[in-house]
Design an enzyme around this catalytic site. Structure first.
Site, short mmCIF file in Angstrom:
data_model
loop_
_atom_site.label_atom_id
_atom_site.label_comp_id
_atom_site.label_asym_id
_atom_site.label_seq_id
_atom_site.Cartn_x
_atom_site.Cartn_y
_atom_site.Cartn_z
N ASP A 128 5.44 -1.42 8.36
CA ASP A 128 6.04 -0.29 7.65
C ASP A 128 7.53 -0.52 7.40
O ASP A 128 8.04 -0.28 6.30
CB ASP A 128 5.83 0.99 8.46
CG ASP A 128 5.27 2.12 7.60
OD1 ASP A 128 4.81 1.83 6.48
OD2 ASP A 128 5.28 3.27 8.04
N ASP A 141 -0.29 6.78 8.06
CA ASP A 141 0.60 7.47 8.98
C ASP A 141 -0.14 8.53 9.79
O ASP A 141 0.44 9.11 10.72
CB ASP A 141 1.76 8.11 8.20
CG ASP A 141 2.56 7.07 7.45
OD1 ASP A 141 2.63 5.93 7.92
OD2 ASP A 141 3.10 7.39 6.37
#
Length: 567
Positions: free
Chosen positions: A417, A470
């Protein structure tokens, strides 16, 4: 109630993990960020402001358009009441690179982009006594107007606003119809929008539901607590499936690393080759996954409440507070009268109940209706419903066997990420993750692999978003800790499930705080979520001196297994 085996879920799981890092975005921004090397001076350091361009034609209210202020020039009031309506005049020449032959005094000049610097256009409009300048971009995005690198000190005291190509065409057509007046102002965005709170509740609720779903829908296990109060009734094989029938995919360390590597490759491919037809492929896959997820969820609810849901809920309440045996027996007698279910034979699947087929058809109709109307203002509701159902189902099938695999997966996702949001601009000159999530290469249409909620109180509209990854990555860990607590007979306070869930909620709050501090630029949510979930769980285990026990979970028999062997 028997449901079709999830033949498409392995493909669905891979797709979700490939798109796992889509970052949450404050709003659908269409601004190009190209001023990193632009010089900064006292006359060229304004913050960029989104601008409302209100219009009137011959006194009648027209459209309200959006624009973006320049790095230079006068600032605009935030309150529309403090603004002034001024006439709009088309510059001649249209590029405003030389003195205009039309009268600009006391008016807002409308000019096209190109042929000279933005500052030169503003200086010429100001010399013509214009009260402001609107610059029409050559495409449908808002370009940030900055000062030239080798420019001298400038002294521009009028507001200079960039508008899109379509907005410019609208204003030109209005000028043909009559006298046009313009009012410029820049309303402030709210510090916290309700959409953020709603999105937080959806994300946390999805993880909690996924972690507790198997226990909630286990009708056979729930009925065991009534055995002391009512006679046993033969189990209906068509109502609930045994745990041994559930398809479960345990993620290994190698699989965790491969997932992240494959996700990076797929993300780069989307960055270079994203187009409208690729977007439609993703939409079709999303619909397939959403149909399977919604089908599984609805059948699970029917399994839990096979008759009248109110009767079943009253049954639970009655047991907890009164333990009235007659109520339970009455319920069981009603249940026994509804045992017979018609079965139908389906290709590749086998025999399934007719209720399962009806639910499947309804889910397909829902997904198709959403896909056809995905541009509608309310389409986010259908997307979120399909996405939540899909994620709950995926978290029932994919699981982490132990905390070691969880640590490898989440740490790899953490680096993934950060790299694709913050470090990829060093190689690609822009954030690959943000470009793909925002849909810059697909006409501004974002990929469907995220939850989104419209900003209710934001005058600029747009959406708050969070990528499925997420939710999925931390959700795998929270589900693992929920199983750990259950197998070790832990309560909420002395277990790990509650605290990891709280940590996830805090991590999301930190994500949106970072989003606010970074002025709405996409944030890698796992940067905050991994330390707040995995980090908190490990610190808690160290504090309790249970880290070894937590690390060995999955490799040692649980207390429930020991009791079973003794029996």
């Amino acid at each position: 109630m028997a449901s079709p085996p999830p033949i498409l879920l392995p493909l669905l799981l891979l797709l979700l993990l490939l798109l796992a890092g889509a970052p949450p975005l404050a709003a659908a921004s269409d601004t190009s960020y190209d001023d990193k090397d632009a010089p900064s001076s006292a006359s060229c350091r304004n913050d960029f402001q989104l601008v409302k361009v209100k219009s009137w034609v011959d006194g009648s209210k027209g459209k309200t358009l959006n624009g973006l202020s320049a790095r230079f020039g006068a600032l605009l009031p935030s309150d529309a009441e403090k603004g002034v309506k001024l006439p709009l005049v088309l510059s001649s020449p249209a590029n405003c690179c030389s003195n205009s032959s039309t009268e600009l005094k006391g008016s807002i000049a409308l000019a096209t982009r190109g042929d000279c610097d933005f500052t030169a256009k503003a200086e010429i409009a100001q010399l013509g006594s214009a009260a402001g300048l609107l610059v029409i971009n050559d495409d449908d995005e808002l370009f940030e107007m900055v000062c030239p690198k080798n420019g001298t000190a400038i002294n521009i005291s009028i507001p200079v606003i960039m508008i899109t190509k379509s907005a410019g065409s609208t204003l030109k057509s209005m000028l043909v119809d009559g006298r046009v007046e313009i009012l410029l102002h820049s309303p402030d965005r709210p510090l916290v929008d309700f959409s953020v709170v709603f999105l937080w509740m959806m994300a946390v609720g999805t993880i909690v539901c996924a972690s507790l779903w198997s226990d909630f829908t286990a009708a056979e296990q729930t009925d065991e607590r009534y055995n002391e109060l009512s006679p046993k009734v033969p189990t209906d094989a068509g109502i609930a499936k045994d745990d041994s029938e559930k398809e479960v995919l345990d993620i290994s360390v190698t699989g965790a690393v491969c997932f992240v590597i494959t996700a990076s490759i797929f993300l780069v491919l989307l960055y270079f080759f994203m187009s409208s037809w690729v977007l439609w492929v993703l939409i079709v896959l999303f619909c397939i996954g959403g149909i399977e997820g919604m089908h599984s969820i609805i059948l699970g609810l029917i399994s839990r409440y096979p008759l009248n849901p109110l009767v079943s809920i009253l049954k639970d309440v009655k047991f907890l507070f009164v333990r009235h045996a007659y109520f339970v027996k009455s319920y069981e007698s009603r249940k026994s009268r509804n045992r017979s279910q018609k079965m139908v034979s389906m290709p590749l699947i086998g025999e399934v109940s007719w209720i399962s087929v009806i639910v499947l058809l309804l889910c397909m109709a829902f997904a198709i209706f959403w896909a056809v109307n995905q541009e509608a203002s309310w389409a986010w509701i259908g997307q979120d419903i399909l996405g939540i159902c899909m994620m709950i189902t995926v978290l029932q099938i994919a699981r982490l066997p132990n905390i070691k695999v969880a640590s490898v997966l989440l740490c790899c996702a953490f680096l993934y990420d950060i790299f694709w949001v913050f470090l990829s601009p060093l190689l690609f000159k822009e954030s690959v993750m943000v470009v793909v999530a925002r849909g810059d290469n697909s006409g501004g249409a974002s990929i469907p692999m995220l939850l989104r909620v419209p900003r209710v109180f934001d005058p600029w509209g747009g959406y708050d978003m969070i990528g499925f990854g997420d939710i999925l990555f931390p959700g795998l860990l929270v589900s693992l800790l929920c199983r750990f607590d259950k197998d070790n007979k832990r309560g909420l306070l002395n277990g790990y499930f509650l605290w990891s869930t709280v940590g996830y909620g805090v991590g999301l709050c930190l994500t949106y705080l970072g989003l606010y501090l970074m002025n709405g630029h996409g944030q890698p949510a796992l940067l905050y979520l991994v330390p707040c979930t995995l980090g908190l769980s490990i610190v808690l285990a160290l504090t309790r001196r249970e880290l070894k026990h937590l690390l060995n979970y999955g490799n040692e028999p649980s207390p429930s297994d020991d009791h079973a062997e003794e029996a």
